[in-house]
Design a protein around this motif. Structure first.
Motif, PDB file in Angstrom:
ATOM      1  N   ASP A 119       8.225 -21.641 -41.662  1.00 25.05           N
ATOM      2  CA  ASP A 119       8.903 -20.839 -42.685  1.00 25.05           C
ATOM      3  C   ASP A 119      10.365 -21.279 -42.796  1.00 25.05           C
ATOM      4  O   ASP A 119      11.275 -20.470 -42.764  1.00 25.05           O
ATOM      5  CB  ASP A 119       8.811 -19.350 -42.324  1.00 25.05           C
TER       6      ASP A 119
ATOM      7  N   HIS B  56      13.377 -23.400 -44.990  1.00 21.35           N
ATOM      8  CA  HIS B  56      13.616 -23.583 -46.418  1.00 21.35           C
ATOM      9  C   HIS B  56      14.912 -24.323 -46.687  1.00 21.35           C
ATOM     10  O   HIS B  56      15.904 -24.171 -45.958  1.00 21.35           O
ATOM     11  CB  HIS B  56      13.669 -22.211 -47.112  1.00 21.35           C
TER      12      HIS B  56
ATOM     13  N   ASP C  47      11.501 -21.103 -53.737  1.00 26.15           N
ATOM     14  CA  ASP C  47      10.981 -20.999 -52.368  1.00 26.15           C
ATOM     15  C   ASP C  47      11.501 -22.157 -51.510  1.00 26.15           C
ATOM     16  O   ASP C  47      11.984 -21.972 -50.403  1.00 26.15           O
ATOM     17  CB  ASP C  47       9.463 -20.987 -52.373  1.00 26.15           C
TER      18      ASP C  47
ATOM     19  N   GLN D 143      10.306 -24.550 -49.627  1.00 26.14           N
ATOM     20  CA  GLN D 143       9.838 -24.682 -48.244  1.00 26.14           C
ATOM     21  C   GLN D 143       9.788 -26.143 -47.836  1.00 26.14           C
ATOM     22  O   GLN D 143       9.290 -26.996 -48.572  1.00 26.14           O
ATOM     23  CB  GLN D 143       8.458 -24.050 -48.067  1.00 26.14           C
TER      24      GLN D 143
ATOM     25  N   HIS E 238      11.846 -16.975 -40.310  1.00 24.96           N
ATOM     26  CA  HIS E 238      12.420 -17.500 -41.552  1.00 24.96           C
ATOM     27  C   HIS E 238      13.783 -18.126 -41.256  1.00 24.96           C
ATOM     28  O   HIS E 238      14.705 -17.445 -40.805  1.00 24.96           O
ATOM     29  CB  HIS E 238      12.577 -16.377 -42.574  1.00 24.96           C
ATOM     30  N   TYR E 239      13.902 -19.418 -41.508  1.00 27.07           N
ATOM     31  CA  TYR E 239      15.154 -20.150 -41.279  1.00 27.07           C
ATOM     32  C   TYR E 239      15.483 -21.005 -42.499  1.00 27.07           C
ATOM     33  O   TYR E 239      14.620 -21.283 -43.352  1.00 27.07           O
ATOM     34  CB  TYR E 239      15.042 -21.065 -40.058  1.00 27.07           C
ATOM     35  N   ASN E 240      16.752 -21.472 -42.551  1.00 24.02           N
ATOM     36  CA  ASN E 240      17.172 -22.402 -43.597  1.00 24.02           C
ATOM     37  C   ASN E 240      18.262 -23.318 -43.043  1.00 24.02           C
ATOM     38  O   ASN E 240      18.546 -23.300 -41.847  1.00 24.02           O
ATOM     39  CB  ASN E 240      17.644 -21.646 -44.843  1.00 24.02           C
TER      40      ASN E 240
END
Length: 525
Positions: free
Chosen positions: A31, A33, A190, A192, A211-213
């Motif tokens: 997850d 992004h 999104d 991803q 959830h990371y970015n």
């Protein structure tokens, strides 16, 4: 950083066997992004905590804002970005967007005026001796090899050929590879992307569902080195769920286990020096003109450490010191206790050998590499101890010890203390903690100790009382010491630093009298 691929183009793809092997050797993320579209803003965001409004791939963009490289360089660490086919070292050229293979839009650090040209190099300068790498490196393959113009298979082959040697080295040298992409191959929100981390302290086969970015990666790097998070990294979640926290704290350079982030310091109120007039008026008040970088104050710091580490004020006599003290870190030697099991002794001998090939310790480099991360003496033993004693009379080895002490421990700790608004005593408390516990961020390393203290008291830079904060820091330091049997004597805190603090001697001004291990010491002037 790789280019323009959907998550499913990489993960499980038969065209990316090497990349997928990295996921098994280390950790992968389901997850994760990108930040934006198109490419350029992602590079800028990862490096600085903001896209700075970049919504195109135009060239040039120039900024003066703070960034990761500037932070690292300003805190005694190092940074280099390596770009394949960069026209020349330090080049600000836009590239031909394909003809030469290099494109500036994929080189985020060159856009910042406060990142020096010496930190902008071609990939041909990426060292084959990985011990010579800077604290943090960014690598950008050319447009064919980063999958922008070339295929996934081509990019996968390039990574294996050019970085697998480093990956295998990193696993035992307190370092790690973070592999990510700029964006997916569409224009969806999104965004991803695949991401993997492999190296020392990483749980093999770990699969993160958090959830990371890109801001999460930046925040993770900043937390590792005690840097204030920039821009949107301040609100991003750092990567915390892939690290093997069962390993012993380690003091070498490179990636260490991430822990809960420390709260970043706030600036002191305008017109008021950090610490406040009340602190300066206290008995034994802080001398703002002489912090720990003053030569006399620095010598006092060295004597204080030596009283605890070597039961002597003669710190210069400790260049020759080496023994196994039974703390699980192998051999401990030199002026700050460089350890064969934690990476800093290896770094020291590598620096010495770089400056003076053929020195008495050079022959032990292969053994030091093998025992790093353990308490083993394999390949070392009495011959190594004898060689250390011989090398200790060499001014080049003494200078190497001084330089590594400053690079790894003294400069980062004093800089961090200054940012927190601490005077010379607080600067010394940070330095002494970093020498014993290492500069990591796990609960019993310096960063974790500082984070614990900041849960109980504000730093002077945040408007807090200096004495109150230092008492909280020493409480956290003592608790960390008591987790290790080898450090269950806490006199370097109780009957040394707390004595100075109780007297209000924030400036660490002589005369100084204290005890370590029950032995009395005095520095008269």
């Amino acid at each position: 950083m790789e280019e323009n691929k959907f998550y499913d183009d990489i993960v499980g793809s038969k065209d990316a066997p090497y990349i997928n092997s990295l996921a098994k050797q280390g950790a992968s993320f389901s997850d994760f992004h990108g930040t934006t579209h198109p490419s350029q803003g992602n590079y800028v965001a990862l490096y600085s905590g903001s896209t700075h409004g970049v919504a195109d791939d135009d060239c040039p963009h120039d900024f003066s804002a703070d960034n990761l490289g500037h932070q690292l360089l300003g805190s005694g660490h190092s940074f280099i970005g390596y770009s394949e086919d960069l026209p020349s070292a330090g080049s600000k050229d836009c590239g031909d967007d394909g003809d030469s293979g290099y494109a500036r839009k994929h080189n985020g650090w060159v856009d910042f005026a406060n990142t020096p040209a010496s930190s902008n190099l071609g990939f041909d300068r990426f060292p084959s001796d990985y011990g010579k790498l800077p604290t943090v490196s960014f690598v950008t393959p050319n447009l064919d090899n980063d999958m922008h113009d070339g295929s996934v298979k081509q990019g996968d082959s390039w990574l294996k050929k050019n970085l697998d040697g480093y990956v295998q080295w990193a696993k035992t040298h307190n370092s790690a590879l973070m592999l990510t992409w700029d964006e997916d191959d569409g224009d969806d929100s999104d965004n991803q992307i695949a991401t993997m981390v492999v190296g020392d302290h990483v749980q093999p086969g770990a699969k993160s569902k958090a959830h990371y970015n890109h801001y999460s990666l930046l925040r993770t790097l900043e937390d590792m080195y005690g840097l204030a998070p920039l821009g949107k990294a301040a609100s991003a979640k750092p990567v915390t769920d892939i690290w093997n926290t069962s390993v012993a704290p380690r003091k070498g350079k490179g990636v260490a286990p991430a822990a809960a982030p420390a709260r970043p310091p706030a600036p002191a109120p305008a017109g008021k020096a950090a610490g406040g007039a009340a602190d300066r008026a206290a008995g034994g008040a802080a001398d703002s003109a002489a912090d720990l970088t003053d030569p006399h104050k620095k010598d006092i710091a060295m004597q204080l450490v030596s009283s605890a580490e070597n039961s002597s004020l003669d710190w210069k006599a400790q260049y020759t010191y080496v023994e196994d003290i039974g703390d699980g870190r192998g051999y401990t030697g030199g002026i700050v206790g460089f350890c064969s099991g934690t990476g800093d002794m290896l770094d020291l001998v590598q620096l010495y050998t770089q400056r003076e090939p053929g020195n008495p310790l050079a022959a032990y480099l292969p053994a030091l590499r093998k025992v790093n991360g353990s308490d083993s003496h394999a390949g070392l033993g009495s011959g190594f101890v004898s060689a250390w004693h011989t090398a200790a009379s060499d001014p080049a080895f003494q200078q190497a010890q001084n330089d590594e002490r400053d690079r790894v421990y003294f400069t980062p700790s004093v800089d961090r203390a200054k940012q927190d608004g601490l005077h010379a005593l607080g600067q010394f408390s940070y330095y002494d903690a970093m020498v014993m516990h290492g500069p990591g961020t796990d609960p019993v390393s310096f960063g974790g100790i500082r984070a614990t203290a900041m849960k109980h008291a504000r730093t002077p830079a945040q408007g807090g009382d200096e004495k109150t904060y230092l008492n909280a820091f020493l409480d956290a330091r003592k608790a960390a010491m008591l987790t290790e049997a080898a450090h269950d004597d806490t006199s370097r805190v109780d009957t040394e630093q707390r004595v100075f603090l109780a007297a209000g001697n924030l400036g660490l001004n002589p005369p100084l009298s204290w005890k370590t291990y029950g032995d009395p010491y005095t520095i008269a002037r």
